[in-house]
Design a protein around this motif. Structure first.
Motif, PDB file in Angstrom:
ATOM      1  N   SER A  46      41.938  41.705  36.613  1.00  0.00           N
ATOM      2  CA  SER A  46      42.223  43.064  36.516  1.00  0.00           C
ATOM      3  C   SER A  46      42.530  43.442  35.103  1.00  0.00           C
ATOM      4  O   SER A  46      42.427  44.553  35.044  1.00  0.00           O
ATOM      5  CB  SER A  46      43.662  42.893  37.518  1.00  0.00           C
ATOM      6  OG  SER A  46      44.459  42.048  37.093  1.00  0.00           O
ATOM      7  N   VAL A  47      42.906  42.576  34.130  1.00  0.00           N
ATOM      8  CA  VAL A  47      43.192  43.125  33.129  1.00  0.00           C
ATOM      9  C   VAL A  47      41.830  43.398  32.313  1.00  0.00           C
ATOM     10  O   VAL A  47      41.774  44.101  31.501  1.00  0.00           O
ATOM     11  CB  VAL A  47      43.884  41.921  32.133  1.00  0.00           C
ATOM     12  CG1 VAL A  47      44.173  42.231  30.777  1.00  0.00           C
ATOM     13  CG2 VAL A  47      45.293  41.810  32.735  1.00  0.00           C
TER      14      VAL A  47
ATOM     15  N   MET B  71      45.833  44.273  46.329  1.00  0.00           N
ATOM     16  CA  MET B  71      45.741  45.654  46.176  1.00  0.00           C
ATOM     17  C   MET B  71      46.342  45.735  44.454  1.00  0.00           C
ATOM     18  O   MET B  71      46.179  46.692  43.825  1.00  0.00           O
ATOM     19  CB  MET B  71      46.335  46.669  46.961  1.00  0.00           C
ATOM     20  CG  MET B  71      45.558  46.818  48.106  1.00  0.00           C
ATOM     21  SD  MET B  71      43.769  47.293  47.805  1.00  0.00           S
ATOM     22  CE  MET B  71      44.129  48.974  47.292  1.00  0.00           C
ATOM     23  N   LEU B  72      47.294  44.568  44.237  1.00  0.00           N
ATOM     24  CA  LEU B  72      47.809  44.560  42.966  1.00  0.00           C
ATOM     25  C   LEU B  72      46.718  44.719  41.810  1.00  0.00           C
ATOM     26  O   LEU B  72      46.966  45.051  40.762  1.00  0.00           O
ATOM     27  CB  LEU B  72      48.689  43.326  42.689  1.00  0.00           C
ATOM     28  CG  LEU B  72      49.888  43.655  43.381  1.00  0.00           C
ATOM     29  CD1 LEU B  72      50.670  42.147  43.475  1.00  0.00           C
ATOM     30  CD2 LEU B  72      50.842  44.686  42.786  1.00  0.00           C
ATOM     31  N   PRO B  74      43.408  46.100  41.681  1.00  0.00           N
ATOM     32  CA  PRO B  74      42.926  47.594  41.488  1.00  0.00           C
ATOM     33  C   PRO B  74      44.137  48.307  40.736  1.00  0.00           C
ATOM     34  O   PRO B  74      43.886  49.244  40.041  1.00  0.00           O
ATOM     35  CB  PRO B  74      42.812  48.152  42.662  1.00  0.00           C
ATOM     36  CG  PRO B  74      42.701  47.287  43.720  1.00  0.00           C
ATOM     37  CD  PRO B  74      43.172  45.681  43.105  1.00  0.00           C
ATOM     38  N   ALA B  75      45.637  48.066  40.990  1.00  0.00           N
ATOM     39  CA  ALA B  75      46.599  48.839  40.670  1.00  0.00           C
ATOM     40  C   ALA B  75      46.689  48.546  39.318  1.00  0.00           C
ATOM     41  O   ALA B  75      47.215  49.670  38.327  1.00  0.00           O
ATOM     42  CB  ALA B  75      47.672  48.549  41.392  1.00  0.00           C
ATOM     43  N   THR B  76      46.358  47.370  38.797  1.00  0.00           N
ATOM     44  CA  THR B  76      46.310  47.050  37.422  1.00  0.00           C
ATOM     45  C   THR B  76      45.449  47.697  36.534  1.00  0.00           C
ATOM     46  O   THR B  76      45.742  48.175  35.508  1.00  0.00           O
ATOM     47  CB  THR B  76      46.340  45.470  37.221  1.00  0.00           C
ATOM     48  OG1 THR B  76      47.505  44.633  37.873  1.00  0.00           O
ATOM     49  CG2 THR B  76      46.564  44.811  35.863  1.00  0.00           C
ATOM     50  N   VAL B  77      44.278  47.695  37.125  1.00  0.00           N
ATOM     51  CA  VAL B  77      43.092  48.454  36.582  1.00  0.00           C
ATOM     52  C   VAL B  77      43.522  49.877  36.380  1.00  0.00           C
ATOM     53  O   VAL B  77      43.216  50.701  35.256  1.00  0.00           O
ATOM     54  CB  VAL B  77      41.926  48.382  37.250  1.00  0.00           C
ATOM     55  CG1 VAL B  77      40.905  49.177  36.547  1.00  0.00           C
ATOM     56  CG2 VAL B  77      41.326  46.879  37.532  1.00  0.00           C
ATOM     57  N   ALA B  78      44.295  50.495  37.417  1.00  0.00           N
ATOM     58  CA  ALA B  78      44.513  52.041  37.147  1.00  0.00           C
ATOM     59  C   ALA B  78      45.629  52.187  36.250  1.00  0.00           C
ATOM     60  O   ALA B  78      45.687  53.379  35.738  1.00  0.00           O
ATOM     61  CB  ALA B  78      45.475  52.293  38.901  1.00  0.00           C
TER      62      ALA B  78
END
Lengths: 140, 233
Positions: A46-47, B71-72, B74-78
């Motif tokens: 994600s990072v 979903m954490l 894509p939330a981080t990407v957001a």
């Protein structure tokens, strides 16, 4: 429909629909996970995705409007995504006794100290930078 | 086939219960915004009671709800969006942020080690506590690197988030903080993801600074963990 028309209608869809934007964010996250897996990086996918999007925004390859409402939704409801993980306590009944109280104390006192130290460190250095900035402005 | 229907019902029931209880808790919190009524505290407690009544284990529960936790990702990407929007502030004051990250991470590690030793918690449990201040994926990596148990760290991370987000509200009002940057750093460093979610409700700048601090803290510590593991040996 010409290619141009398709591109335009896709772009319009991206600008209005939060659902499409969330789908795009999921896709980017998955791409990040794939990169991490392939290269064996010690960083969450994600990072990688986050920095990829920052790169796209900075170089103007993607308009911020194409992501804003999807991102806003995910960030507003982020607390929900943490809730299932808390139920892990069900599998660790050993934390329900004295050990749990001790760990709770370590985390509570530790978090208090971390927050106080960090907030004061940032606030003091921010104010110093502001003052230096003012002096520079006055000198010029 | 009653077995099949049962499986389908179970895989709908828990996600629906989780989302439903969360929405109800959020509604209550909006009317009475006290730290003790935070959805992150109320919703898990209610769900745990429900799971105990229905005699469900964590394995059964998480099997059908893990996609919510995922979903954490894509939330981080957001977070790229608010960070990009605050780029001018960040570019100007990055030394203040970097200082906060280094000082905060050191305090987190030292207090976890010291307080645990004081209460005679040692071994892998003490090491697992040291990584609790970073957001989950980072924390689990660091925990493994320094010899802790990643699964235990994951629980401590969540507890830290819950306590920290509530505590942050109290501390924010006591400390003489002049800048939104300091308030954001307080939540991002002390309560990672949960703190960021709370900071996001306080203000745009607070939220984006908190998310940036959270990511920086995670990155710095993942890179520093191999060095730390040698120091701890």
């Amino acid at each position: 429909m010409t290619t141009r028309q398709i591109t335009l209608s896709v772009r319009r869809m991206m600008h209005v629909s939060a659902v499409f934007q969330i789908a795009l964010l999921i896709l980017i996250w998955q791409a990040g996970e794939a990169v991490v897996h392939l290269l064996g990086l010690p960083v969450p996918g994600s990072v990688i995705g986050l920095f990829f999007v920052l790169g796209l925004l900075a170089t103007g390859r993607i308009n911020i409007v194409s992501l804003r409402s999807g991102a806003k939704f995910l960030l507003a409801e982020m607390l929900l995504f943490f809730i299932p993980a808390v139920l892990a306590v069900l599998d660790h009944r050993e934390f329900l006794g004295l050990l749990g109280v001790k760990i709770f104390a370590v985390i509570l006192v530790g978090a208090t100290m971390v927050m106080i130290v960090t907030a004061l460190a940032v606030d003091v250095s921010y104010r110093l930078m502001m003052r230096v900035g003012d002096r520079h402005a006055r000198a010029h | 086939m009653p077995a099949l229907i049962e499986t389908i019902l179970a895989s709908i029931f828990w996600p629906a219960a989780t989302i439903g209880i969360y929405l109800a808790a959020r509604q209550v919190y909006r009317r009475h915004p006290s730290p003790w009524l935070s959805p992150l505290l109320v919703a898990p407690v209610l769900l745990i009671i429900l799971a105990l009544i229905l005699k469900q284990s964590y394995t059964q529960y998480i099997h059908v709800t893990h996609w919510l936790v995922a979903m954490l990702g894509p939330a981080t990407v957001a977070f790229a969006v608010p960070i990009y929007e605050q780029r001018a502030t960040i570019r100007r004051y990055w030394p203040a942020l970097a200082f906060g990250v280094v000082v905060g991470s050191t305090t987190a590690m030292v207090t976890a080690w010291g307080l645990a030793s004081l209460l005679s918690i040692d071994g892998t449990l003490r090491l697992s506590l040291m990584a609790r201040s970073f957001s989950t994926p980072f924390a689990m990596t660091v925990s493994k690197d320094i010899g802790g148990v990643p699964d235990l760290t994951a629980i401590f991370v969540v507890v830290t988030g819950v306590i920290g987000a509530a505590l942050g509200d109290v501390l924010m009002n006591i400390l003489p903080l002049k800048s939104a940057m300091a308030r954001g750093a307080l939540f991002g460093m002390g309560a990672h993801g949960a703190g960021v979610a709370r900071a996001n409700q306080i203000g745009r700048e607070e939220g984006s600074i908190a998310s940036l601090v959270m990511v920086l803290v995670g990155l710095v510590n993942v890179l520093f963990a191999p060095v730390l593991s040698i120091l701890l040996r």
